[in-house]
Design a protein around this motif. Structure first.
Motif, PDB file in Angstrom:
ATOM      1  N   THR A  32      40.728  13.275  50.527  1.00 33.45           N
ATOM      2  CA  THR A  32      41.409  14.152  51.466  1.00 33.45           C
ATOM      3  C   THR A  32      42.790  14.513  50.924  1.00 33.45           C
ATOM      4  OG1 THR A  32      42.173  12.171  52.575  1.00 33.45           O
ATOM      5  CG2 THR A  32      40.266  13.275  53.518  1.00 33.45           C
ATOM      6  N   LYS A  33      43.286  15.661  51.357  1.00 32.36           N
ATOM      7  CA  LYS A  33      44.614  16.084  50.919  1.00 32.36           C
ATOM      8  C   LYS A  33      45.694  15.233  51.583  1.00 32.36           C
ATOM      9  CE  LYS A  33      44.288  20.607  49.037  1.00 32.36           C
ATOM     10  NZ  LYS A  33      45.099  21.744  48.643  1.00 32.36           N
ATOM     11  N   ILE A  34      46.662  14.847  50.806  1.00 31.44           N
ATOM     12  CA  ILE A  34      47.771  14.063  51.350  1.00 31.44           C
ATOM     13  C   ILE A  34      48.740  15.026  52.029  1.00 31.44           C
ATOM     14  CG2 ILE A  34      49.687  12.545  50.738  1.00 31.44           C
ATOM     15  CD1 ILE A  34      47.981  11.811  48.235  1.00 31.44           C
TER      16      ILE A  34
ATOM     17  N   GLN B 160      51.840  17.074  53.226  1.00 33.15           N
ATOM     18  CA  GLN B 160      53.115  17.450  52.595  1.00 33.15           C
ATOM     19  C   GLN B 160      54.222  16.450  52.872  1.00 33.15           C
ATOM     20  OE1 GLN B 160      54.520  19.901  50.797  1.00 33.15           O
ATOM     21  NE2 GLN B 160      52.503  20.669  50.293  1.00 33.15           N
ATOM     22  N   ILE B 161      54.268  16.024  54.117  1.00 32.63           N
ATOM     23  CA  ILE B 161      55.383  15.181  54.553  1.00 32.63           C
ATOM     24  C   ILE B 161      55.359  13.829  53.830  1.00 32.63           C
ATOM     25  CG2 ILE B 161      54.268  14.063  56.556  1.00 32.63           C
ATOM     26  CD1 ILE B 161      56.901  15.169  58.065  1.00 32.63           C
TER      27      ILE B 161
ATOM     28  N   ILE C 172      53.871  13.507  50.736  1.00 38.85           N
ATOM     29  CA  ILE C 172      54.163  13.872  49.336  1.00 38.85           C
ATOM     30  C   ILE C 172      55.675  13.864  49.102  1.00 38.85           C
ATOM     31  CG2 ILE C 172      54.114  15.806  47.683  1.00 38.85           C
ATOM     32  CD1 ILE C 172      51.342  16.481  48.588  1.00 38.85           C
ATOM     33  N   ARG C 173      56.421  14.354  50.091  1.00 36.80           N
ATOM     34  CA  ARG C 173      57.891  14.418  49.976  1.00 36.80           C
ATOM     35  C   ARG C 173      58.506  13.033  49.798  1.00 36.80           C
ATOM     36  NH1 ARG C 173      59.834  19.281  48.941  1.00 36.80           N
ATOM     37  NH2 ARG C 173      57.914  20.392  49.099  1.00 36.80           N
TER      38      ARG C 173
ATOM     39  N   LEU D 224      56.923  10.403  48.313  1.00 40.63           N
ATOM     40  CA  LEU D 224      56.384   9.659  47.167  1.00 40.63           C
ATOM     41  C   LEU D 224      57.422   9.445  46.053  1.00 40.63           C
ATOM     42  CD1 LEU D 224      52.733  11.056  46.830  1.00 40.63           C
ATOM     43  CD2 LEU D 224      53.503   8.923  47.865  1.00 40.63           C
ATOM     44  N   PRO D 225      58.211  10.469  45.679  1.00 42.39           N
ATOM     45  CA  PRO D 225      59.186  10.236  44.608  1.00 42.39           C
ATOM     46  C   PRO D 225      60.194   9.130  44.955  1.00 42.39           C
ATOM     47  CG  PRO D 225      58.913  12.584  44.972  1.00 42.39           C
ATOM     48  CD  PRO D 225      58.198  11.884  46.093  1.00 42.39           C
TER      49      PRO D 225
ATOM     50  N   MET E  58      50.495  11.059  42.171  1.00 43.84           N
ATOM     51  CA  MET E  58      51.377  12.172  41.813  1.00 43.84           C
ATOM     52  C   MET E  58      50.937  12.843  40.519  1.00 43.84           C
ATOM     53  SD  MET E  58      55.156  11.349  43.199  1.00 43.84           S
ATOM     54  CE  MET E  58      55.566   9.841  42.385  1.00 43.84           C
TER      55      MET E  58
ATOM     56  N   GLU F 225      57.823  25.282  43.772  1.00 43.71           N
ATOM     57  CA  GLU F 225      58.637  24.215  44.354  1.00 43.71           C
ATOM     58  C   GLU F 225      60.091  24.643  44.251  1.00 43.71           C
ATOM     59  OE1 GLU F 225      57.516  21.344  45.762  1.00 43.71           O
ATOM     60  OE2 GLU F 225      59.592  20.769  46.203  1.00 43.71           O
TER      61      GLU F 225
END
Lengths: 216, 216
Positions: B6-8, B10-11, B13-14, B16-17, B80, B192
């Motif tokens: 499933t797609k992760i 956006q919130i 993903i932000r 993860l870094p 990532m 981005e």
């Protein structure tokens, strides 16, 4: 305009620079109003999220007109404190420090870049965007004479905490941290970690999700 | 380890870094495990948010031990897409382009910086971090011979859309945009926006909320 005494949640603060950027562009167009649907297209946020965010700051929307672009732009600028003057210094005159010294976004955000410091004797005295690079040994003396709120940190990781301690002892209230170090600071000193590779991480993650990385 | 089809959101993903940066630091410490409480202290996120985020990727936590630092670090890197090689070019050899050319974070994220382009004949041919600055007129020829996924855009706003159109026509899949322009791109091309002043905006906003701006 409604005054907001309550603290704005972190998660909304994170979105304010995006609204600011988009509204700035819209301001230079011929339009006076923008709908939450159009803002959604431009920001990538959902229109319901936008309506919720913006209602937090007071009521700007007019039925069938949308939001007053100029009014919203000014209000978001005020919420972000852009109407107040803030002195800024840069620690580190390397490539990134130099790029920050030439950054054009300070003035409109109420920041005044006052000085650039480095420890490298080859760089000290050099002019970067009309600012002479100062000796880091003179940091305390300088901060004793000039009220500075924010310091941008673009130095080696191994020097980051030591310089941070010196900055705090000399009265700095906020650190814009470009190093990879999780700085230890007293609760009253703000730290904003700017992960320069953040965008690359997001892109990589999305490319992977879109199966764009399988053929490379 | 659980595969996630499933797609992760956006919130997530932000964030993860941020996890990646903290886990990298923890990896070089002597610890093997980290609790969600300790991650909360280091990231500034709440421990319940962290548990929710991390549970999204599979189960790493061990009761009374916490999360396996190495395992979590590797997994987040994989999510990532850092385990896949991605070629990158920089458009613009000004101060910011130069700072990006010297950025040390590419390799560990699977990025290979292949070329830097500029239109300024004074810069073309100059070596920046062992890469000769190429003529922007040769962009299409270069991209025809070398598979590049990502382009970093550090050029003037007024040239941003035109160069973007050329990059996309030549097959670029993602743009790391440092300009202030909201780029128009086809849906399959990722953009981005890296707002370099984002951290300054957040700091200013928080300083205002802490009433630190009233005396300056």
């Amino acid at each position: 305009m409604a005054k907001h005494k309550t603290k704005i949640p972190q998660i909304i603060i994170r979105r304010l620079p995006v609204y600011y950027k988009i509204l700035k562009q819209l301001k230079s167009s011929s339009k006076d109003y923008v709908s939450s649907q159009d803002l959604a297209k431009l920001t990538g946020f959902s229109s319901s999220l936008i309506r919720k965010d913006l209602s937090y700051f007071g009521t700007f929307g007019r039925k069938s007109y949308g939001y007053d672009i100029c009014c919203l732009f000014n209000q978001i600028g005020q919420i972000m404190g852009f109407d107040k003057q803030k002195n800024l210094i840069i620690i580190g005159a390397g490539h990134l420090g130099r790029a920050l010294a030439y950054n054009r976004g300070y003035q409109e955000r109420g920041y005044n870049l006052k000085a650039v410091f480095d420890k490298n004797s080859k760089l000290i005295g050099e002019k970067i965007n009309n600012l002479k690079v100062r000796d880091i040994n003179d940091l305390e003396k300088y901060l004793g004479n000039t009220p500075i709120l924010v310091a941008a940190l673009t130095i080696d990781n191994n020097a980051a905490q030591k310089i941070t301690d010196r900055l705090i002892a000399a009265g700095i209230k906020a650190i814009w941290n470009f190093t990879n170090v999780s700085l230890k600071t007293p609760a009253e000193v703000l730290v904003e970690d700017q992960i320069i590779n953040q965008g690359l991480c997001h892109l990589s993650c999305k490319l992977k999700q879109n199966d764009c990385l399988e053929f490379h």
